[in-house]
Design a protein around this motif. Sequence first.
Motif, mmCIF file in Angstrom:
data_model
loop_
_atom_site.group_PDB
_atom_site.id
_atom_site.type_symbol
_atom_site.label_atom_id
_atom_site.label_comp_id
_atom_site.label_asym_id
_atom_site.label_seq_id
_atom_site.Cartn_x
_atom_site.Cartn_y
_atom_site.Cartn_z
ATOM 1 N N UNK A 180 33.740 37.187 25.623
ATOM 2 C CA UNK A 180 35.358 37.317 25.500
ATOM 3 C C UNK A 180 35.872 38.697 25.597
ATOM 4 N N UNK A 181 35.143 39.671 24.997
ATOM 5 C CA UNK A 181 35.573 41.008 24.905
ATOM 6 C C UNK A 181 35.521 41.763 26.477
ATOM 7 N N UNK A 182 34.461 41.490 27.213
ATOM 8 C CA UNK A 182 34.198 41.771 28.406
ATOM 9 C C UNK A 182 35.170 41.137 29.314
ATOM 10 N N UNK A 183 35.715 40.034 29.236
ATOM 11 C CA UNK A 183 36.783 39.367 30.140
ATOM 12 C C UNK A 183 38.240 39.988 29.831
ATOM 13 N N UNK A 184 38.200 40.344 28.649
ATOM 14 C CA UNK A 184 39.407 41.148 28.235
ATOM 15 C C UNK A 184 39.207 42.356 28.908
ATOM 16 N N UNK A 185 38.369 42.896 29.113
ATOM 17 C CA UNK A 185 38.390 44.465 29.717
ATOM 18 C C UNK A 185 38.482 44.178 31.048
ATOM 19 N N UNK A 186 37.826 43.269 32.055
ATOM 20 C CA UNK A 186 37.983 43.190 32.840
ATOM 21 C C UNK A 186 39.587 42.823 33.509
ATOM 22 N N UNK A 187 40.169 41.923 32.690
ATOM 23 C CA UNK A 187 41.715 41.614 32.835
ATOM 24 C C UNK A 187 42.534 42.963 33.158
ATOM 25 N N UNK A 188 42.249 43.676 31.819
ATOM 26 C CA UNK A 188 43.150 44.960 31.456
ATOM 27 C C UNK A 188 43.156 45.738 32.895
ATOM 28 N N UNK A 189 41.989 45.571 33.656
ATOM 29 C CA UNK A 189 41.915 46.635 34.992
ATOM 30 C C UNK A 189 42.872 45.969 36.227
ATOM 31 N N UNK B 142 45.774 45.426 36.879
ATOM 32 C CA UNK B 142 47.009 46.287 37.469
ATOM 33 C C UNK B 142 46.220 47.306 38.189
ATOM 34 N N UNK B 143 45.195 47.596 38.246
ATOM 35 C CA UNK B 143 44.878 48.897 38.647
ATOM 36 C C UNK B 143 43.956 48.469 39.970
ATOM 37 N N UNK B 144 43.218 47.525 39.873
ATOM 38 C CA UNK B 144 42.120 46.989 40.988
ATOM 39 C C UNK B 144 42.116 45.406 40.969
ATOM 40 N N UNK B 145 42.103 44.552 41.933
ATOM 41 C CA UNK B 145 41.448 43.217 41.987
ATOM 42 C C UNK B 145 40.133 43.300 42.833
ATOM 43 N N UNK B 146 39.251 44.318 42.461
ATOM 44 C CA UNK B 146 38.000 44.415 43.150
ATOM 45 C C UNK B 146 37.270 43.040 43.103
ATOM 46 N N UNK B 147 37.545 42.109 41.985
ATOM 47 C CA UNK B 147 36.714 40.970 41.692
ATOM 48 C C UNK B 147 37.052 39.900 42.614
ATOM 49 N N UNK B 148 38.156 40.105 43.342
ATOM 50 C CA UNK B 148 38.566 38.993 44.409
ATOM 51 C C UNK B 148 37.612 39.266 45.667
ATOM 52 N N UNK B 149 36.971 40.444 45.681
ATOM 53 C CA UNK B 149 36.230 40.492 46.968
ATOM 54 C C UNK B 149 34.889 40.998 46.455
ATOM 55 N N UNK B 150 34.463 40.168 45.620
ATOM 56 C CA UNK B 150 33.138 40.462 44.909
ATOM 57 C C UNK B 150 31.915 40.650 45.953
ATOM 58 N N UNK B 151 32.037 39.713 46.972
ATOM 59 C CA UNK B 151 31.011 39.420 47.843
ATOM 60 C C UNK B 151 30.709 40.957 48.327
ATOM 61 N N UNK B 152 31.740 41.600 48.908
ATOM 62 C CA UNK B 152 31.530 42.864 49.449
ATOM 63 C C UNK B 152 30.648 43.841 48.624
ATOM 64 N N UNK B 153 30.403 43.685 47.381
ATOM 65 C CA UNK B 153 29.774 44.508 46.477
ATOM 66 C C UNK B 153 27.952 44.295 46.908
#
Length: 239
Positions: free
Chosen positions: A193-202, A204-215
């Motif tokens: 849950x805490x890591x989910x909150x941390x990822x959500x907080x970012x 507004x800055x980046x939506x890198x998770x939407x293109x996770x395959x590129x990593x």
Amino acid sequence: MSHVSAVLLVLLAGTMWAASGTAAQDFYAQSHHLPVELTQVRLFLSSGLFFLLAWWSGGLQRGVRTLRHSPRLLLRMAVHGILGIMIVQFSYFKGIAAGDAAATTVICSTSPALMILYLAARHRRLPRMAEMLTVAAAVAGVFLLVTGGDLTRLSVPSDCVVWSLVSGATFVFAMIYPVHLLRRFDRFFLLAVCMLFGGIALLPVTQAIADVGAFFTAQTWFDLFVIIGLGTVVAFFAF
């Protein structure tokens, strides 16, 4: 748990965190992704893995029941997820990007000394002699690292020093703040849950998770395995 077991688990966590720093440095060399993007992907993917572990251990169901009875605990989990996990990881990765993994890791290791100073201030007492020597050794070590003994120059980029100190300071918060939460939740569920909150907080800055395959490329998949699998899941579980 015995004292020896606890020490071994902390050593394991520290080793895995150090390995993730080396992997992050290689990741930057092999890709164009930014530290904030790596941080978000790491948090979301690690959160998913911890949710699976929480489901496997039965902690997911218990955690949901606890939150139904005490929904205000979500706010405390968000605080830990953002200040105690996300900022620690982001500042660590920023330090590596600005300098290198070795310097960043050494500077971040001042966190035990910062912990001693915090506890001394909190309890309004002077540190014991052994604690004062620990703080002095940490300060002297960082001083020699960043200056090479020459006061007229820095051998480590100033951005690296600043971000590494931020990471070390926020790590102290991450060690202290979640103690009461660990008494209420399964560790897998809490981290998920805490890591989910941390990822959500970012978001507004980046939506890198939407293109996770590129990593995940032929050059970076092993680095990401070390950063996420060993440096996050194994390290945070052990710690």
